[in-house]
Design a protein around this motif. Structure first.
Motif, PDB file in Angstrom:
ATOM      1  N   ALA A  78      40.583  48.713  35.379  1.00  0.00           N
ATOM      2  CA  ALA A  78      40.854  48.534  36.801  1.00  0.00           C
ATOM      3  C   ALA A  78      39.872  47.502  37.344  1.00  0.00           C
ATOM      4  O   ALA A  78      38.685  47.520  37.012  1.00  0.00           O
ATOM      5  N   LYS A  79      40.394  46.596  38.154  1.00  0.00           N
ATOM      6  CA  LYS A  79      39.587  45.523  38.736  1.00  0.00           C
ATOM      7  C   LYS A  79      39.871  45.444  40.227  1.00  0.00           C
ATOM      8  O   LYS A  79      40.952  45.788  40.689  1.00  0.00           O
ATOM      9  N   GLU A  80      38.892  44.949  40.955  1.00  0.00           N
ATOM     10  CA  GLU A  80      39.015  44.804  42.404  1.00  0.00           C
ATOM     11  C   GLU A  80      38.673  43.377  42.792  1.00  0.00           C
ATOM     12  O   GLU A  80      37.819  42.736  42.184  1.00  0.00           O
ATOM     13  N   CYS A  81      39.347  42.901  43.836  1.00  0.00           N
ATOM     14  CA  CYS A  81      39.128  41.541  44.315  1.00  0.00           C
ATOM     15  C   CYS A  81      39.173  41.553  45.839  1.00  0.00           C
ATOM     16  O   CYS A  81      40.047  42.195  46.425  1.00  0.00           O
ATOM     17  N   ARG A  82      38.286  40.825  46.469  1.00  0.00           N
ATOM     18  CA  ARG A  82      38.224  40.792  47.940  1.00  0.00           C
ATOM     19  C   ARG A  82      39.165  39.776  48.562  1.00  0.00           C
ATOM     20  O   ARG A  82      39.461  39.855  49.739  1.00  0.00           O
ATOM     21  N   THR A  83      39.615  38.796  47.783  1.00  0.00           N
ATOM     22  CA  THR A  83      40.465  37.747  48.333  1.00  0.00           C
ATOM     23  C   THR A  83      41.858  37.838  47.713  1.00  0.00           C
ATOM     24  O   THR A  83      42.126  38.712  46.898  1.00  0.00           O
ATOM     25  N   SER A  84      42.718  36.904  48.056  1.00  0.00           N
ATOM     26  CA  SER A  84      44.070  36.893  47.483  1.00  0.00           C
ATOM     27  C   SER A  84      44.124  36.088  46.182  1.00  0.00           C
ATOM     28  O   SER A  84      45.179  35.964  45.577  1.00  0.00           O
ATOM     29  N   ASN A  85      42.993  35.531  45.752  1.00  0.00           N
ATOM     30  CA  ASN A  85      42.883  34.834  44.467  1.00  0.00           C
ATOM     31  C   ASN A  85      42.002  35.660  43.542  1.00  0.00           C
ATOM     32  O   ASN A  85      40.845  35.937  43.868  1.00  0.00           O
ATOM     33  N   PHE A  86      42.553  36.053  42.398  1.00  0.00           N
ATOM     34  CA  PHE A  86      41.790  36.856  41.451  1.00  0.00           C
ATOM     35  C   PHE A  86      41.115  35.937  40.430  1.00  0.00           C
ATOM     36  O   PHE A  86      41.798  35.273  39.653  1.00  0.00           O
ATOM     37  N   PRO A  87      39.772  35.899  40.397  1.00  0.00           N
ATOM     38  CA  PRO A  87      39.067  35.022  39.458  1.00  0.00           C
ATOM     39  C   PRO A  87      39.194  35.521  38.016  1.00  0.00           C
ATOM     40  O   PRO A  87      38.939  36.684  37.735  1.00  0.00           O
ATOM     41  N   ILE A  88      39.574  34.631  37.126  1.00  0.00           N
ATOM     42  CA  ILE A  88      39.677  34.975  35.710  1.00  0.00           C
ATOM     43  C   ILE A  88      38.319  35.417  35.165  1.00  0.00           C
ATOM     44  O   ILE A  88      38.254  36.255  34.275  1.00  0.00           O
ATOM     45  N   GLN A  89      37.236  34.899  35.731  1.00  0.00           N
ATOM     46  CA  GLN A  89      35.901  35.264  35.245  1.00  0.00           C
ATOM     47  C   GLN A  89      35.621  36.761  35.396  1.00  0.00           C
ATOM     48  O   GLN A  89      34.686  37.275  34.783  1.00  0.00           O
ATOM     49  N   ASN A  90      36.416  37.470  36.204  1.00  0.00           N
ATOM     50  CA  ASN A  90      36.250  38.917  36.352  1.00  0.00           C
ATOM     51  C   ASN A  90      36.793  39.687  35.151  1.00  0.00           C
ATOM     52  O   ASN A  90      36.671  40.900  35.085  1.00  0.00           O
ATOM     53  N   ILE A  91      37.428  38.967  34.238  1.00  0.00           N
ATOM     54  CA  ILE A  91      37.955  39.569  33.018  1.00  0.00           C
ATOM     55  C   ILE A  91      37.199  38.926  31.856  1.00  0.00           C
ATOM     56  O   ILE A  91      37.163  37.701  31.731  1.00  0.00           O
ATOM     57  N   HIS A  92      36.596  39.746  31.035  1.00  0.00           N
ATOM     58  CA  HIS A  92      35.791  39.223  29.931  1.00  0.00           C
ATOM     59  C   HIS A  92      36.659  38.978  28.698  1.00  0.00           C
ATOM     60  O   HIS A  92      37.641  39.688  28.463  1.00  0.00           O
ATOM     61  N   GLU A  93      36.260  37.993  27.933  1.00  0.00           N
ATOM     62  CA  GLU A  93      37.036  37.631  26.745  1.00  0.00           C
ATOM     63  C   GLU A  93      37.207  38.814  25.795  1.00  0.00           C
ATOM     64  O   GLU A  93      38.287  39.023  25.238  1.00  0.00           O
ATOM     65  N   HIS A  94      36.166  39.622  25.611  1.00  0.00           N
ATOM     66  CA  HIS A  94      36.283  40.763  24.703  1.00  0.00           C
ATOM     67  C   HIS A  94      37.339  41.755  25.186  1.00  0.00           C
ATOM     68  O   HIS A  94      37.991  42.410  24.369  1.00  0.00           O
ATOM     69  N   SER A 101      44.148  29.346  32.296  1.00  0.00           N
ATOM     70  CA  SER A 101      42.804  28.999  32.772  1.00  0.00           C
ATOM     71  C   SER A 101      41.989  28.283  31.696  1.00  0.00           C
ATOM     72  O   SER A 101      41.079  27.523  32.008  1.00  0.00           O
ATOM     73  N   LYS A 102      42.313  28.523  30.448  1.00  0.00           N
ATOM     74  CA  LYS A 102      41.578  27.911  29.338  1.00  0.00           C
ATOM     75  C   LYS A 102      42.082  26.511  28.996  1.00  0.00           C
ATOM     76  O   LYS A 102      41.494  25.831  28.161  1.00  0.00           O
ATOM     77  N   THR A 103      43.165  26.089  29.646  1.00  0.00           N
ATOM     78  CA  THR A 103      43.734  24.769  29.342  1.00  0.00           C
ATOM     79  C   THR A 103      43.639  23.821  30.537  1.00  0.00           C
ATOM     80  O   THR A 103      44.497  22.961  30.724  1.00  0.00           O
ATOM     81  N   GLY A 104      42.601  24.005  31.355  1.00  0.00           N
ATOM     82  CA  GLY A 104      42.345  23.066  32.442  1.00  0.00           C
ATOM     83  C   GLY A 104      43.038  23.383  33.755  1.00  0.00           C
ATOM     84  O   GLY A 104      42.913  22.622  34.704  1.00  0.00           O
ATOM     85  N   HIS A 105      43.752  24.484  33.824  1.00  0.00           N
ATOM     86  CA  HIS A 105      44.414  24.868  35.071  1.00  0.00           C
ATOM     87  C   HIS A 105      43.486  25.762  35.899  1.00  0.00           C
ATOM     88  O   HIS A 105      42.334  25.966  35.541  1.00  0.00           O
ATOM     89  N   ALA A 106      44.006  26.291  36.958  1.00  0.00           N
ATOM     90  CA  ALA A 106      43.219  27.120  37.874  1.00  0.00           C
ATOM     91  C   ALA A 106      42.501  28.244  37.133  1.00  0.00           C
ATOM     92  O   ALA A 106      43.047  28.836  36.206  1.00  0.00           O
ATOM     93  N   LYS A 107      41.309  28.530  37.564  1.00  0.00           N
ATOM     94  CA  LYS A 107      40.500  29.602  36.983  1.00  0.00           C
ATOM     95  C   LYS A 107      40.729  30.916  37.731  1.00  0.00           C
ATOM     96  O   LYS A 107      39.884  31.799  37.744  1.00  0.00           O
ATOM     97  N   HIS A 108      41.871  31.023  38.342  1.00  0.00           N
ATOM     98  CA  HIS A 108      42.248  32.230  39.077  1.00  0.00           C
ATOM     99  C   HIS A 108      43.768  32.317  39.105  1.00  0.00           C
ATOM    100  O   HIS A 108      44.452  31.374  38.723  1.00  0.00           O
ATOM    101  N   PHE A 109      44.266  33.442  39.555  1.00  0.00           N
ATOM    102  CA  PHE A 109      45.694  33.545  39.867  1.00  0.00           C
ATOM    103  C   PHE A 109      45.820  34.163  41.246  1.00  0.00           C
ATOM    104  O   PHE A 109      44.925  34.864  41.716  1.00  0.00           O
ATOM    105  N   LYS A 110      46.905  33.855  41.893  1.00  0.00           N
ATOM    106  CA  LYS A 110      47.115  34.288  43.276  1.00  0.00           C
ATOM    107  C   LYS A 110      47.941  35.567  43.324  1.00  0.00           C
ATOM    108  O   LYS A 110      48.794  35.794  42.465  1.00  0.00           O
TER     109      LYS A 110
END
Length: 103
Positions: free
Chosen positions: A4-20, A62-71
């Motif tokens: 479960a993850k939480e976000c304060r804005t309408s854009n969820f940062p990919i950095q909030n999800i760890h590669e592992h 996000s790993k191919t040069g696109h946005a580092k978040h999703f809306k």
């Protein structure tokens, strides 16, 4: 397998999800499991079930040069969850997810 993850804005940062986490979820799915995130967008007071398959699209993008978040607008509203006080009803979303899969 879920987190479960939480976000304060309408854009969820990919950095909030760890590669592992992504690797574990991918491997879990490969073994026939169901992996997903439950997301809470506090600014909109909305909850979503995010199937691993869709998470992988955002992650790879996000790993191919696109946005580092999703809306929030990119999420499938059929997977929007209801919250009844402290319970988040996600079992119906899991069933919807399973109904779309081929076994």
């Amino acid at each position: 397998c879920f987190d479960a993850k939480e976000c304060r804005t309408s854009n969820f940062p990919i950095q909030n999800i760890h590669e592992h986490q992504v690797v574990f979820m991918r491997d879990f799915e490969a073994q026939g499991g169901v992996a997903f995130l439950i997301l809470y967008f506090t600014s909109a007071d909305r909850y979503f079930y995010l199937p691993y398959e869709q998470l992988a699209v955002f992650w790879n993008r996000s790993k191919t040069g696109h946005a580092k978040h999703f809306k929030i607008e990119e999420l499938d509203t059929q997977y929007e969850l209801t919250c009844n006080g402290c319970y988040i009803h996600y079992l119906e979303a899991i069933q919807k997810d399973l109904d779309t899969r081929e076994f």
